[in-house]
Design a protein around this motif. Structure first.
Motif, short mmCIF file in Angstrom:
data_model
loop_
_atom_site.label_atom_id
_atom_site.label_comp_id
_atom_site.label_asym_id
_atom_site.label_seq_id
_atom_site.Cartn_x
_atom_site.Cartn_y
_atom_site.Cartn_z
N TRP A 156 51.16 47.12 9.42
CA TRP A 156 51.54 47.82 8.20
C TRP A 156 50.89 47.15 6.99
N GLU A 157 50.75 47.90 5.91
CA GLU A 157 50.20 47.31 4.70
C GLU A 157 51.08 46.18 4.20
N SER A 158 52.41 46.32 4.35
CA SER A 158 53.32 45.27 3.89
C SER A 158 53.14 43.98 4.69
N HIS A 159 52.69 44.10 5.95
CA HIS A 159 52.47 42.91 6.77
C HIS A 159 51.36 42.03 6.17
N TYR A 160 50.48 42.67 5.40
CA TYR A 160 49.34 41.98 4.81
C TYR A 160 49.48 41.87 3.29
N GLY A 161 50.72 42.02 2.80
CA GLY A 161 50.97 41.91 1.37
C GLY A 161 51.06 40.46 0.92
N PRO A 162 51.33 40.23 -0.36
CA PRO A 162 51.38 38.86 -0.91
C PRO A 162 52.37 37.96 -0.18
N ARG A 163 53.47 38.53 0.35
CA ARG A 163 54.46 37.74 1.08
C ARG A 163 54.61 38.22 2.51
N GLY A 167 49.91 37.22 6.23
CA GLY A 167 49.11 36.66 5.14
C GLY A 167 48.44 37.77 4.36
N PRO A 168 48.14 37.54 3.09
CA PRO A 168 47.50 38.55 2.26
C PRO A 168 46.15 38.97 2.84
N ILE A 169 45.87 40.26 2.80
CA ILE A 169 44.62 40.76 3.36
C ILE A 169 43.41 40.13 2.68
N VAL A 193 40.48 49.28 3.40
CA VAL A 193 41.29 48.92 4.56
C VAL A 193 42.23 50.07 4.91
N ILE A 194 42.28 50.41 6.18
CA ILE A 194 43.21 51.41 6.69
C ILE A 194 44.23 50.69 7.56
N TYR A 195 45.51 50.84 7.24
CA TYR A 195 46.58 50.16 7.94
C TYR A 195 47.27 51.10 8.93
N ARG A 196 48.01 50.49 9.86
CA ARG A 196 48.89 51.19 10.80
C ARG A 196 48.14 52.32 11.53
N THR A 197 47.03 51.96 12.11
CA THR A 197 46.12 52.96 12.69
C THR A 197 46.74 53.73 13.85
#
Length: 258
Positions: A156-163, A167-169, A193-197
């Motif tokens: 998910w995009e949140s998995h690669y967010g600031p927290r 870790g941040p993308i 970047v495309i998330y959650r493919t």
């Protein structure tokens, strides 16, 4: 523009395969000339080894850097390496497209970098002194060209967010964008970047495709990531550490972005 797409996915019918085909059509429709290095279709040899340098002395100790330097200077690299270098010279813009596998690019694409980025071509160039430390990080053989990553990931995009837990993308992609692209001189554009493919249905595919199309339309005008150039005064040479007045109190990857 001349655009080179270096593409790394083993399945032509994948999301990546569809987006790659779309990108070629979109760019050509806009008047660009496109070449594609489809690494799996090319059966690209991923490992850098002594076979890459057919002119080297039989039985001699293999030194990847020095053998690369000698082969590049003497025109004795293997033909597949030389052809990819010619594509990079030809290109005004380069797109690296790949799925994010184990927090990095697929091995076949890493192997493309290791073999094509020869000593004297992508590194080991320029003056090394107390005032300059080679032509790299903003300078170099590929300066004046643009580059962009097109990346897919299952998270998910949140998995690669600031927290996010992954870790941040921007941190994950920093070694590629700063180390592989900015190092030899590319102006590096923000990644697409495309998330959650695994959850991409027809509607979400159309949304992703259209967003990618907009990024491709702006390939020549998008502002690059403002990485700090090595020889521009921000770094102490030869220590190559940031001066105290640059990004005070900041450490890690983010400190190297203006």
């Amino acid at each position: 523009m001349n655009v080179l797409i270096v593409y790394a996915h083993p399945e032509p019918k994948s999301l990546n395969g569809s987006l790659k085909d779309f990108s070629v059509k979109r760019l050509e429709r806009a008047g660009h000339v496109v070449q594609v290095s489809d690494l799996y279709a090319m059966n690209w040899k991923a490992s850098l080894d002594a076979d890459d340098f057919p002119g080297r002395q039989a039985g001699a100790r293999f030194d990847p850097s020095l053998d690369s330097k000698h082969a590049f200077e003497n025109g004795s690299q293997s033909q597949d390496i030389a052809l990819e270098q010619e594509k990079l010279r030809w290109a005004d813009a380069v797109i690296l497209q790949f799925p994010l596998w184990w927090f990095s690019m697929p091995a076949i694409l890493k192997g493309w970098v290791e073999r094509v980025y020869a000593y004297g071509f992508a590194y080991g160039v320029g003056e090394h002194s107390d005032t300059r430390w080679g032509e790299r990080y903003g300078e170099g053989t590929l300066a004046g060209k643009r580059a962009m990553l097109v990346v897919t990931t299952g998270g998910w995009e949140s998995h690669y967010g600031p927290r996010g837990i992954n870790g941040p993308i921007d941190d994950i992609l920093f070694p590629i964008q700063h180390g592989i692209l900015y190092y030899p001189g590319f102006d590096v554009l923000p990644p697409f970047v495309i998330y959650r493919t695994s959850r991409i249905d027809e509607a979400k595919y159309a949304e992703a495709r259209d967003a990618l199309g907009q990024r491709l339309d702006a390939l020549g005008t998008t502002a690059p990531i403002p990485f700090l150039p090595q020889n521009g005064g921000a770094y102490r040479i030869p220590a190559l550490t940031l001066r105290d007045e640059i990004a005070p109190g900041r450490t890690g990857f983010a400190a190297h972005v203006a």
